[in-house]
Write a protein that holds these residues in place. Structure first.
Motif, PDB file in Angstrom:
ATOM      1  N   GLU A   1      -4.235   0.162  11.392  1.00 12.29           N
ATOM      2  CA  GLU A   1      -4.937   1.001  12.366  1.00 12.29           C
ATOM      3  C   GLU A   1      -4.210   1.006  13.706  1.00 12.29           C
ATOM      4  O   GLU A   1      -4.093   2.052  14.356  1.00 12.29           O
ATOM      5  CB  GLU A   1      -6.374   0.514  12.531  1.00 12.29           C
TER       6      GLU A   1
ATOM      7  N   ALA B   1      -5.632  -4.085   7.356  1.00 10.03           N
ATOM      8  CA  ALA B   1      -6.187  -2.838   7.882  1.00 10.03           C
ATOM      9  C   ALA B   1      -6.088  -2.768   9.411  1.00 10.03           C
ATOM     10  O   ALA B   1      -5.762  -1.710   9.970  1.00 10.03           O
ATOM     11  CB  ALA B   1      -7.632  -2.673   7.426  1.00 10.03           C
TER      12      ALA B   1
ATOM     13  N   HIS C   1     -11.261   2.106  -2.213  1.00 11.96           N
ATOM     14  CA  HIS C   1     -11.422   1.831  -0.783  1.00 11.96           C
ATOM     15  C   HIS C   1     -12.616   2.563  -0.168  1.00 11.96           C
ATOM     16  O   HIS C   1     -12.769   2.556   1.053  1.00 11.96           O
ATOM     17  CB  HIS C   1     -10.133   2.183  -0.033  1.00 11.96           C
TER      18      HIS C   1
ATOM     19  N   ARG D   1      -6.601  -3.783   2.551  1.00 12.78           N
ATOM     20  CA  ARG D   1      -7.767  -4.151   3.343  1.00 12.78           C
ATOM     21  C   ARG D   1      -7.448  -5.342   4.256  1.00 12.78           C
ATOM     22  O   ARG D   1      -7.894  -5.385   5.400  1.00 12.78           O
ATOM     23  CB  ARG D   1      -8.932  -4.477   2.404  1.00 12.78           C
TER      24      ARG D   1
END
Length: 494
Positions: free
Chosen positions: A177, A173, A125, A170
């Protein structure tokens, strides 16, 4: 005040209110969550079998970092995303790192494999298209393989980690977040268990100092890379723990024209990224300080506070002329770092007092700095001797010297006699250095232990000082190091 910790696991928020002060993340995973893919090997943060990933928002970006779950306290993952080996496979399909391990036959007995995969998950990552085998081996220095050999593991890493991450983590994400932002708050956390036992995670420096002044018998924990071993190896009972990792004031680095004001809980990994740009030798010593898992958790404030005579950062800081700030309640004081270390196991820290900042002066054009670490293993090992030198020059004359050593005495210590002998020495006259080199005999009476004999340490300390002077003088036509950032940059072979 919040009476629970919260973290993200498998895309969902987990809330726990029954966390004992000394419960480690590994014990939670294996004994409570029954996720046994994460292994216990050494139980001291050396082998990497217990590696898991923590996702945090760093400067607004979701970053995954590897940590040793065997010595990290469960309460310390509050506000993070926790990723374990069980989280990687989805709908029967392998994660790209897992598939590469399979394709390259990078696993044999399999005991260490989950830790390797989780370390490489965090590298995956990082989006590093120019990744080299040296980069991979540096990243994996904290993961030990007992039977397979490292070549197929490195090959698996090079195949997967040079490309941009393309996995379920991903893909979600933005959702992760948002969840991390929702978890971020300014609440103090206090979880009490039987009687007078508790673990507290204050969120502000004021709260921390008030709590520490009230409970002077509490153990302050920053990264737990040392305190974790008190629990797993010494089996110590720590009924009161105050964890510092939620105090934002201790997480900041302020860069000024005069130097660096470093919060006591800034991780070594972040320090490497900031201070390493300032001086290559600092970068090289910090790169060899433990592993990526240790540097992610460990802090300079903790390295100073535990007072170890073989801690890697104090000699560096003492040579640079660093000072520290301490706070007890509302009272703050500041002192030169070398004055903090009084004797073996004894520091100038009053009950309830907290190290808050380290003040590091910037090197200027008149300074020449060198630092060396000697250890039995090059990576992931404790120092036998660590030496750091700052010479102040007027043309080729030494007008001031700060020489600091670790591993030579009961505390990190300056070489006062050698410093005095160097005053006025000329770099173009090597014979003028001899008195200073020999003066080290008056500065230290080293001990013999499993890492080196007293005689070895004495001769090594002298050799390192002479080597530093040789490098600074530019008199040597040969390489003086077998490896290191400074000489790799210059185009020399490692």
């Amino acid at each position: 005040m919040r009476k629970c910790i919260r973290f993200i696991k498998s895309g969902h928020v987990v809330e726990l209110n029954d966390v004992a002060p000394t419960e480690t993340l590994l014990d939670y995973l294996r004994l409570r969550a029954r996720e046994t893919g994460t292994k216990e090997g050494c139980a001291e943060g050396d082998c990497g079998a217990c590696t898991v990933a923590l996702g945090r928002l760093i400067d607004g970006e979701l970053i995954y970092e590897p940590v040793n779950s065997c010595i990290l306290l469960l309460a310390q993952i509050d506000g993070c995303e926790l990723v374990t080996i069980e989280d990687l496979s989805r709908d029967g399909g392998l994660h790209p790192v897992q598939k590469a391990f399979l394709d390259h036959h990078a696993s044999q007995c399999g005991f260490c494999t989950p830790g390797f995969i989780m370390s490489l998950f965090t590298l995956y990552h990082r989006d590093t298209p120019g990744l080299t085998s040296d980069d991979v081996t540096t990243w994996l220095a904290g993961n030990l393989c007992r039977c397979t050999g490292y070549r197929p593991i490195v090959d698996a890493a090079l195949e997967t980690c040079r490309s941009a991450a393309n996995d379920a983590f991903r893909a979600r994400a933005e959702k992760t977040e948002a969840l991390l932002r929702d978890l971020a708050d300014s609440d103090d956390i206090l979880m009490e268990t039987d009687g007078d036992r508790f673990i507290a995670l204050p969120s502000t420096l004021d709260s921390l100092c008030a709590l520490s002044a009230t409970h002077t018998d509490a153990t302050l924990v920053s990264g737990a890379t040392d305190v974790g071993l008190w629990i797993t190896k010494q089996l110590r009972d720590l009924p009161k723990i105050i964890a510092l990792n939620r105090v934002q004031e201790l997480q900041d680095i302020h860069v000024t024209s005069a130097g660096f004001d470093v919060g006591a809980s800034v991780s070594f990994q972040k320090l490497h990224e900031v201070l390493g740009k300032h001086e290559p030798d600092i970068a090289e010593v910090l790169r060899r300080l433990g592993s990526i898992q240790v540097r992610t958790s460990g802090t300079m404030g903790g390295n100073i506070a535990n007072g170890s005579p073989i801690g890697d950062s104090p000699p560096l800081l003492i040579a640079l002329g660093a000072q520290i700030s301490l706070r007890l309640g509302n009272e703050t004081r500041r002192m030169p770092l070398e004055a903090f270390f009084l004797d073996y196991g004894k520091q100038d820290r009053r009950p309830g007092e907290v190290i808050t900042q380290i003040h590091i002066p910037r090197l200027d054009a008149s300074h020449a700095f060198r630092a060396f670490k000697l250890s039995k293993r090059f990576d992931q090992d404790i120092s036998t001797v660590l030496a750091a030198f700052r010479f102040t020059l007027v043309q080729d004359r030494i007008v001031e010297a700060r020489l600091a050593y670790g591993g030579m005495a009961g505390v990190p210590k300056r070489a006062a006699h050698a410093e005095t002998a160097l005053m006025g020495c000329v770099l173009s006259a090597p014979d003028s250095w001899n008195a200073a080199v020999e003066a080290l005999d008056n500065d230290f009476t080293p001990l013999s232990d499993m890492r080196g004999s007293a005689e070895y340490r004495r001769e090594a300390a002298k050799g390192l000082l002479f080597k530093a002077l040789l490098e600074v003088s530019g008199r040597s036509s040969q390489e003086t190091r077998i490896c290191g950032h400074r000489y790799q940059e210059a185009g020399h072979a490692a």
